[in-house]
Design a protein around this motif. Structure first.
Motif, PDB file in Angstrom:
ATOM      1  N   THR A 199       2.761 -12.963 -56.665  1.00 43.41           N
ATOM      2  CA  THR A 199       2.094 -13.828 -57.644  1.00 43.41           C
ATOM      3  C   THR A 199       1.065 -13.002 -58.408  1.00 43.41           C
ATOM      4  O   THR A 199       0.692 -11.908 -57.980  1.00 43.41           O
ATOM      5  N   LEU A 200       0.596 -13.552 -59.513  1.00 45.34           N
ATOM      6  CA  LEU A 200      -0.453 -12.872 -60.269  1.00 45.34           C
ATOM      7  C   LEU A 200      -1.695 -12.716 -59.407  1.00 45.34           C
ATOM      8  O   LEU A 200      -2.343 -11.673 -59.426  1.00 45.34           O
ATOM      9  N   ASP A 201      -2.008 -13.710 -58.621  1.00 43.44           N
ATOM     10  CA  ASP A 201      -3.182 -13.630 -57.743  1.00 43.44           C
ATOM     11  C   ASP A 201      -3.017 -12.499 -56.723  1.00 43.44           C
ATOM     12  O   ASP A 201      -3.978 -11.791 -56.430  1.00 43.44           O
ATOM     13  N   ASP A 202      -1.802 -12.308 -56.204  1.00 41.32           N
ATOM     14  CA  ASP A 202      -1.537 -11.194 -55.279  1.00 41.32           C
ATOM     15  C   ASP A 202      -1.845  -9.863 -55.955  1.00 41.32           C
ATOM     16  O   ASP A 202      -2.501  -8.996 -55.390  1.00 41.32           O
ATOM     17  N   VAL A 203      -1.340  -9.702 -57.173  1.00 39.64           N
ATOM     18  CA  VAL A 203      -1.520  -8.434 -57.891  1.00 39.64           C
ATOM     19  C   VAL A 203      -2.988  -8.215 -58.231  1.00 39.64           C
ATOM     20  O   VAL A 203      -3.540  -7.143 -57.992  1.00 39.64           O
ATOM     21  N   LEU A 204      -3.640  -9.241 -58.792  1.00 38.15           N
ATOM     22  CA  LEU A 204      -5.057  -9.092 -59.149  1.00 38.15           C
ATOM     23  C   LEU A 204      -5.915  -8.828 -57.918  1.00 38.15           C
ATOM     24  O   LEU A 204      -6.867  -8.051 -57.976  1.00 38.15           O
ATOM     25  N   GLY A 205      -5.577  -9.457 -56.799  1.00 41.99           N
ATOM     26  CA  GLY A 205      -6.340  -9.256 -55.568  1.00 41.99           C
ATOM     27  C   GLY A 205      -6.201  -7.860 -55.001  1.00 41.99           C
ATOM     28  O   GLY A 205      -7.087  -7.368 -54.300  1.00 41.99           O
ATOM     29  N   ALA A 206      -5.082  -7.193 -55.297  1.00 41.69           N
ATOM     30  CA  ALA A 206      -4.847  -5.845 -54.780  1.00 41.69           C
ATOM     31  C   ALA A 206      -5.440  -4.757 -55.666  1.00 41.69           C
ATOM     32  O   ALA A 206      -5.560  -3.616 -55.239  1.00 41.69           O
ATOM     33  N   ILE A 207      -5.819  -5.096 -56.890  1.00 43.14           N
ATOM     34  CA  ILE A 207      -6.375  -4.100 -57.807  1.00 43.14           C
ATOM     35  C   ILE A 207      -7.882  -4.029 -57.596  1.00 43.14           C
ATOM     36  O   ILE A 207      -8.578  -5.038 -57.700  1.00 43.14           O
ATOM     37  N   LYS A 208      -8.363  -2.857 -57.312  1.00 42.84           N
ATOM     38  CA  LYS A 208      -9.801  -2.647 -57.131  1.00 42.84           C
ATOM     39  C   LYS A 208     -10.364  -2.032 -58.409  1.00 42.84           C
ATOM     40  O   LYS A 208      -9.840  -1.052 -58.910  1.00 42.84           O
ATOM     41  N   GLY A 209     -11.409  -2.639 -58.938  1.00 36.89           N
ATOM     42  CA  GLY A 209     -12.007  -2.146 -60.172  1.00 36.89           C
ATOM     43  C   GLY A 209     -11.305  -2.722 -61.393  1.00 36.89           C
ATOM     44  O   GLY A 209     -10.477  -3.617 -61.284  1.00 36.89           O
TER      45      GLY A 209
END
Length: 149
Positions: free
Chosen positions: A86-96
Motif C-alpha cells: 500500500t502507499l502507507d507501507d511505502v511511505l512508512g518505509a522511506i526515511k527522510g
C-alpha cells in the motif's frame, strides 16, 4: 485492518474549460526512491535490509475529480505476482524526504487531437510523516497546480 478513508497523498482535478471536476482521468503516482524493508518474507534473513524497486500506484479520478486511494501499479506486460503493498507501507518505509511524481493522462481525458499536453506531470517532495493534497487545474492548452490542504 481496514484501509484508511484516504491515503496520505491525494489529488483533485478540475476541468477549467468545463467549469467542473474532471471525472475518469487515469493518474499514476510513483517514487524514484528505493525503499528498505526490515521484514520481507522473501528475504532469507528478515533482519537484513533489502531495497525494493521504486513504487508505483494508479487510480482514476472519481465523480468529484478526486483520487483518495491508490492501488499498486502493474504494467500490462508484467508477469508474476500482483503487488500487494500500500502507499502507507511505502511511505512508512522511506526515511527522510522523498521525491514523487503524479502523471495525469490528459490525452485520455480530452482526446488525442484535443490537447497540447498528452500528460500533465507534477514532481514534488514528500517529507516523512506528512500528508499531501495536489490539486490540478486543467484545460486542453494549460495546467497549473499547487500544494493544497
Amino acid at each position: 485492518m481496514s484501509s484508511p478513508a484516504k491515503d496520505r497523498i491525494t489529488c483533485h482535478v478540475l476541468d477549467t474549460t468545463a467549469g467542473k471536476p474532471a471525472k475518469g482521468i487515469r493518474v499514476r503516482l510513483e517514487t524514484s526512491s528505493t525503499v528498505s524493508s526490515s521484514s520481507s518474507s522473501s528475504s532469507p534473513n528478515p533482519s537484513s535490509s533489502s531495497p525494493h524497486p521504486p513504487a508505483s500506484f494508479e487510480s482514476l479520478t472519481d465523480e468529484d475529480g478526486r483520487v483518495k486511494t491508490w492501488l499498486p501499479y502493474s504494467t500490462a506486460t508484467s508477469s508474476g505476482e500482483v503487488p500487494v503493498y500500500t502507499l502507507d507501507d511505502v511511505l512508512g518505509a522511506i526515511k527522510g524526504p522523498s521525491r514523487w511524481t503524479l502523471r495525469f493522462d490528459t490525452e485520455g481525458y480530452f482526446g488525442e487531437a484535443n490537447t497540447f499536453f498528452p500528460e500533465a506531470t507534477v514532481v514534488f517532495r514528500v517529507d516523512e510523516g506528512q500528508q499531501y493534497h495536489v490539486p490540478l487545474l486543467l484545460s486542453p492548452y494549460s495546467y497549473t497546480t499547487y500544494r493544497g490542504s
